[in-house]
Design an enzyme around this catalytic site. Structure first.
Site, short mmCIF file in Angstrom:
data_model
loop_
_atom_site.label_atom_id
_atom_site.label_comp_id
_atom_site.label_asym_id
_atom_site.label_seq_id
_atom_site.Cartn_x
_atom_site.Cartn_y
_atom_site.Cartn_z
N GLY A 109 9.58 18.79 -6.64
CA GLY A 109 10.30 17.96 -5.67
C GLY A 109 9.65 17.91 -4.30
N ASP A 154 16.12 14.39 -8.20
CA ASP A 154 15.36 15.14 -7.19
C ASP A 154 16.00 15.02 -5.80
OD1 ASP A 154 13.63 15.59 -9.26
OD2 ASP A 154 11.81 15.19 -8.09
#
Ligand code: PMV
Length: 318
Positions: A109, A154
């Site tokens: 991420g 995410d």
């Protein structure tokens, strides 16, 4: 000179990647040991907005062209937050420095965290607070630039900073956690291109729709079992869910030799379960360890060729 600092942490998908793109649930957790940190200060009048990306050794200027894809995405993050916090007002003159300890393109991420930190930093510097759901939407818009058609997991977990149960198109749920969970992440050192692995699954689904649907349903079931295990702190059951998820992802075609080697090494070193995490075809794997066994799993991962490791603990919910 007043400097405003803001940060956002990494994330890992515990269960359900890829199937989440097709409406199945997934579980993601924050990884606070790795962060993107942004510092914002006023620049000279008329200087516009500059971004110094220290890890990339590059500087980007708003309005200047052409930029590379990293610059394009960071400037898009700046644009998004400016439209949100000062629509129609004159643009402030700012210098933004970005540093991150989250490896790029490893399924942790990094893009979402950099984007969230930029948005938080600019908003805080201008004295404006952005509600979490709106921040997540801003980050999602930059994720679309990076990944094409992301599920939204995410940006959601990076902005929530809690373990979440996520289903595309639905409000995320904070996940009840019954007992501490110790995770050991192993980085293959190989970039994981999420858009490529997502496209690979899509193509396979076009060729073999029934087989792929069955695998996605299987992953959905495993995620539900994982949720139940997490709620009561049953680490053995969670480990089994992770192992099964990895097998299904292998069948889906998104694992690879480096990931499988690290997964096997973690299991041999006593991990209760292990699987790839994120888009796959490189990137990171994640192992479930006991608190006492984490160092041993970490050493085994490094011995098996991991480029880097991270140990992270998820605390029980109150
Ligand atoms: O960004 P990554 O590599 O963690 O991958 C996200 C997980 C996928 O399910 C493969 C894609 C998505 O958008 O959910």
């Amino acid at each position: 000179m007043a400097i405003t600092r803001a940060s956002a942490c990494a994330k890992a998908i515990l269960l359900g990647e890829h199937a989440v793109v097709y409406g199945r649930p997934a579980i993601a957790v924050p990884i606070p040991a790795r962060t993107a940190v942004v510092e914002v200060h006023d620049a000279a009048p008329g200087a516009g907005i500059g971004i110094v990306a220290h890890d990339l050794n590059r500087r980007y200027q708003r309005g200047a062209c052409p930029v590379d894809s990293d610059g394009e995405f960071m400037l898009a993050a700046v644009e998004g937050v400016l439209q949100h916090v000062c629509p129609g007002r004159s643009c402030p003159d700012l210098e933004i420095s970005v540093r991150s300890t989250i490896p790029i393109a490893r399924g942790l991420g990094s893009g979402a965290a950099v984007s969230a930190a930029i948005a938080r930093g600019i908003a805080a510097h201008l004295g404006i607070s952005i509600p979490q759901d709106q921040l997540s939407e801003l980050v999602f818009a930059t994720e679309c630039l990076l990944h094409g058609t992301p599920s939204g997991i995410d940006n959601t977990v990076v902005c929530c900073e809690s373990a979440i149960w996520f289903r595309r198109g639905q409000a995320p749920e904070l996940l009840p956690v019954g007992g501490p969970i110790t995770l050991v992440i192993g980085d293959t050192g190989i970039p994981s291109r999420t858009s490529e692995s997502v496209a690979r699954v899509r193509r396979r689904g076009e060729r073999e729709p029934e087989a792929v649907e069955a695998l996605l349903d299987g992953i959905g079931d495993v995620v539900a079992r994982g949720r139940a295990a997490i709620a009561v702190g049953d680490l053995q059951a969670l480990g089994r869910a992770m192992d099964r998820d990895h097998a299904l992802l292998q069948e889906l075609g998104v694992s690879g030799t480096a990931l499988d080697t690290l997964v096997a090494a973690a299991r041999e070193a006593g991990a209760l379960g292990a699987k790839l995490s994120g888009g796959g075809m490189g990137g990171c794997m994640i192992a479930l360890a006991t608190p006492q066994g984490a160092a041993h799993v970490e050493a085994a991962l490094l011995g098996a060729g991991a480029h880097d490791t991270i140990v992270s603990q998820i605390e029980p919910s109150a």
